[in-house]
Design a protein around this motif. Structure first.
Motif, PDB file in Angstrom:
ATOM      1  N   GLU A 119      42.628  10.789   0.042  1.00  0.00           N
ATOM      2  CA  GLU A 119      43.382  11.146   1.250  1.00  0.00           C
ATOM      3  C   GLU A 119      43.206  12.620   1.605  1.00  0.00           C
ATOM      4  OE1 GLU A 119      47.988  11.032   2.938  1.00  0.00           O
ATOM      5  OE2 GLU A 119      47.439   9.953   1.104  1.00  0.00           O
ATOM      6  N   GLY A 120      43.161  13.465   0.572  1.00  0.00           N
ATOM      7  CA  GLY A 120      42.964  14.889   0.822  1.00  0.00           C
ATOM      8  C   GLY A 120      41.635  15.175   1.478  1.00  0.00           C
ATOM      9  N   TRP A 121      40.556  14.525   1.020  1.00  0.00           N
ATOM     10  CA  TRP A 121      39.250  14.706   1.630  1.00  0.00           C
ATOM     11  C   TRP A 121      39.229  14.164   3.052  1.00  0.00           C
ATOM     12  CZ3 TRP A 121      35.409  17.668  -0.191  1.00  0.00           C
ATOM     13  CH2 TRP A 121      35.441  18.034  -1.544  1.00  0.00           C
ATOM     14  N   GLN A 122      39.949  13.083   3.285  1.00  0.00           N
ATOM     15  CA  GLN A 122      40.000  12.515   4.629  1.00  0.00           C
ATOM     16  C   GLN A 122      40.693  13.448   5.612  1.00  0.00           C
ATOM     17  OE1 GLN A 122      41.989   8.842   3.609  1.00  0.00           O
ATOM     18  NE2 GLN A 122      40.101   7.650   3.811  1.00  0.00           N
ATOM     19  N   ASN A 123      41.736  14.140   5.136  1.00  0.00           N
ATOM     20  CA  ASN A 123      42.547  14.966   6.036  1.00  0.00           C
ATOM     21  C   ASN A 123      42.009  16.387   6.218  1.00  0.00           C
ATOM     22  OD1 ASN A 123      44.365  12.861   6.444  1.00  0.00           O
ATOM     23  ND2 ASN A 123      45.625  13.467   4.683  1.00  0.00           N
ATOM     24  N   ASN A 124      41.425  16.976   5.157  1.00  0.00           N
ATOM     25  CA  ASN A 124      40.975  18.365   5.242  1.00  0.00           C
ATOM     26  C   ASN A 124      39.970  18.641   4.128  1.00  0.00           C
ATOM     27  OD1 ASN A 124      40.709  21.212   5.120  1.00  0.00           O
ATOM     28  ND2 ASN A 124      42.717  21.482   6.056  1.00  0.00           N
ATOM     29  N   TYR A 125      38.685  18.532   4.454  1.00  0.00           N
ATOM     30  CA  TYR A 125      37.665  18.711   3.426  1.00  0.00           C
ATOM     31  C   TYR A 125      37.688  20.130   2.850  1.00  0.00           C
ATOM     32  CZ  TYR A 125      34.414  21.686   5.980  1.00  0.00           C
ATOM     33  OH  TYR A 125      33.831  22.755   6.609  1.00  0.00           O
ATOM     34  N   GLY A 126      38.090  21.132   3.664  1.00  0.00           N
ATOM     35  CA  GLY A 126      38.119  22.506   3.186  1.00  0.00           C
ATOM     36  C   GLY A 126      39.140  22.708   2.081  1.00  0.00           C
ATOM     37  N   THR A 127      40.357  22.226   2.312  1.00  0.00           N
ATOM     38  CA  THR A 127      41.410  22.327   1.302  1.00  0.00           C
ATOM     39  C   THR A 127      41.035  21.520   0.066  1.00  0.00           C
ATOM     40  OG1 THR A 127      43.144  22.702   2.938  1.00  0.00           O
ATOM     41  CG2 THR A 127      43.824  21.805   0.816  1.00  0.00           C
ATOM     42  N   ALA A 128      40.508  20.312   0.275  1.00  0.00           N
ATOM     43  CA  ALA A 128      40.098  19.476  -0.855  1.00  0.00           C
ATOM     44  C   ALA A 128      39.005  20.156  -1.668  1.00  0.00           C
ATOM     45  CB  ALA A 128      39.638  18.117  -0.350  1.00  0.00           C
ATOM     46  N   SER A 129      38.085  20.848  -0.987  1.00  0.00           N
ATOM     47  CA  SER A 129      37.019  21.573  -1.676  1.00  0.00           C
ATOM     48  C   SER A 129      37.590  22.679  -2.549  1.00  0.00           C
ATOM     49  CB  SER A 129      36.044  22.185  -0.662  1.00  0.00           C
ATOM     50  OG  SER A 129      35.402  21.201   0.095  1.00  0.00           O
ATOM     51  N   LEU A 130      38.528  23.443  -2.007  1.00  0.00           N
ATOM     52  CA  LEU A 130      39.132  24.543  -2.764  1.00  0.00           C
ATOM     53  C   LEU A 130      39.906  24.027  -3.974  1.00  0.00           C
ATOM     54  CD1 LEU A 130      40.359  26.716   0.233  1.00  0.00           C
ATOM     55  CD2 LEU A 130      38.535  27.322  -1.377  1.00  0.00           C
ATOM     56  N   MET A 131      40.624  22.935  -3.802  1.00  0.00           N
ATOM     57  CA  MET A 131      41.370  22.351  -4.912  1.00  0.00           C
ATOM     58  C   MET A 131      40.425  21.841  -5.998  1.00  0.00           C
ATOM     59  SD  MET A 131      44.292  20.241  -2.802  1.00  0.00           S
ATOM     60  CE  MET A 131      45.160  19.687  -4.284  1.00  0.00           C
ATOM     61  N   THR A 132      39.347  21.197  -5.578  1.00  0.00           N
ATOM     62  CA  THR A 132      38.367  20.683  -6.531  1.00  0.00           C
ATOM     63  C   THR A 132      37.682  21.824  -7.267  1.00  0.00           C
ATOM     64  OG1 THR A 132      37.991  18.736  -5.149  1.00  0.00           O
ATOM     65  CG2 THR A 132      36.283  19.279  -6.759  1.00  0.00           C
TER      66      THR A 132
END
Length: 202
Positions: free
Chosen positions: A148-161
């Motif tokens: 869901e995080g990647w679906q909503n905001n790849y930038g934030t998901a990238s930073l979290m990953t």
């Protein structure tokens, strides 16, 4: 706690970001300090300014800093890090490579020991997923952001990953510190690049 959205906004003009484990700044300097490349120290804001001043002359800038288990490579202007360089810098580690620019699809590639595990368009992987959509979505589900995080905001998901991979956050405090900035020497040195000389990384 890291404010991922604030950090992502600060990186708005960035072209590419690469997180590499088992790599050091010495490795980066050994690869990029030859010829007309000049290592200096700078904050990310200063590197960003230098990159956009140099874009008129086709001069790429590479911003590199130690983080947790490895290093972060940031390209605030013109792209300058190739696939071969990423593999050479982290042959036995993990590499997360994210195209951050609005000029094209935000491609995301995750490698382990130089081998591509997944690669996809951060905003439309249904049409562009390697090796396939199911594998990409399964990988996303294992990351801190989740599918869901990647679906909503790849930038934030990238930073979290990336934070989970590196074992440390690339937060606003990290961005505010001086790290290594590598730029090309100008053919004419009339216009100075607004960063400080330093042949040793900080």
């Amino acid at each position: 706690m890291t404010d991922y959205e604030q950090v992502a906004e600060a990186l708005g003009n960035t072209t590419w970001i690469t997180w590499l484990t088992d790599a050091t700044l010495d490795d980066v300097l050994a690869l990029y300090s030859e010829g007309r490349n000049l290592p200096m120290t700078a904050t990310f804001r200063e590197a960003d300014e230098a990159a956009h001043l140099g874009m008129e002359d086709g001069m790429p800038v590479l911003f590199a800093g130690a983080l947790g288990h490895g290093v972060v490579l940031m390209e605030p202007g013109l792209p300058c890090v190739g696939t071969d360089e990423r593999i050479r810098l982290s042959p036995a580690g993990v590499c997360l490579d994210v195209g951050w620019s609005d000029f094209g699809p935000p491609f995301v590639t995750y490698r382990e020991k130089g081998r591509v595990v997944v690669s996809f368009d951060g905003t439309g992987w249904e049409d562009d997923a390697t090796p396939d959509q199911e594998t990409v979505e399964r990988w996303m589900s294992t990351t801190p952001g989740g599918l869901e995080g990647w679906q909503n905001n790849y930038g934030t998901a990238s930073l979290m990953t990336a934070e989970a991979i590196m074992g440390a956050p690339m937060d606003d405090r990290w961005l505010a510190r001086e790290h290594t900035c590598i730029t090309r020497r100008r053919a004419d040195s009339e216009r100075p690049v607004p960063v400080r000389w330093a042949w040793e990384s900080c």
